[in-house]
Motif scaffolding. Sequence first.
Motif: not given
Length: 294
Positions: A149-156, A160-164, A177-180
């Motif tokens: 959860s922290a990685v996704l939000q900090i990356a956003r 940074i685009t995140v695939i979760g 949280l903004g992930a694919l």
Amino acid sequence: MKRVSFAEFGGPEVLRLVDAEEPHAGPGQVRIAVRAAGVNPVDWRIREGQFGPVDLPAGVGLDAAGVVDEVGEGVDGIAVGDAVFGEGSSTYAEFAVLRAWARMPEGLTFEEAAGYPSVVETALRILREVGVESGQTLLVNGASGGVGSAVLQIARERGITVIGMASAANQDYLRELGALATTYGEGWVERVRQLGSVDAALDLAGSGVLRELVELTGDARKVLTIADRGAEEAGVRFSGVAGSVPDALAEAARLISQGKLHIPVEKSYALADAASAHIDSQAGHTRGRRVILV
């Protein structure tokens, strides 16, 4: 005071709620009356004996939020009565000593605050170590837990685009949280490829997918795990040494205050139910954090 302790390594059943002497703040430390303690995978891994020798009986827990009631020698800028969150030892207890802390951001509850310290330090560290940059795509295996959860939000926040990857029940949560988002299970590699090329990958679940992550990134140096002890065999780095916790707490407070980081509490437990918290943590599929209320 009451604290959760274990006198031998083993399963959750070795945890006991016992009477113990109160700890006291030494130089560079503060003591808090604990209001809530974070539950982390490292807690039950220590309880199982995965990290080597531990003086027994031992307390449990690293993260906590509470009210300062002792200030050690050499500590400035904090006073008795201040609400803080941070990292220390034996935090599943009525009182605990912290070695790193920050003031709690406005509007944050003790229950929420206890879930941040270790997961934000870990998230910041592994994003730095894996070397992913703005404009690139990061794949996260085990993306719905606290660290994920922290990685996704900090990356956003960093562009940074995140695939979760997470269970079917947590797909909407990842998208919030903004992930694919995509699921585990047969065919997952192809599902990831359909979402885009992958520049770097983080394994937070330890589910035996390191070789596939290397295949997707094309470079073992761009894959990092915090959960798979078979990392060396796959040529992948294992990140387990914490960086600067005070810096991580300061960054967490900044992001929370700006509304850029929120990690929900999935479930809270009484101090006497620490074993249940460990059972649930080991089962995985967490959405956010688990905490113990004191």
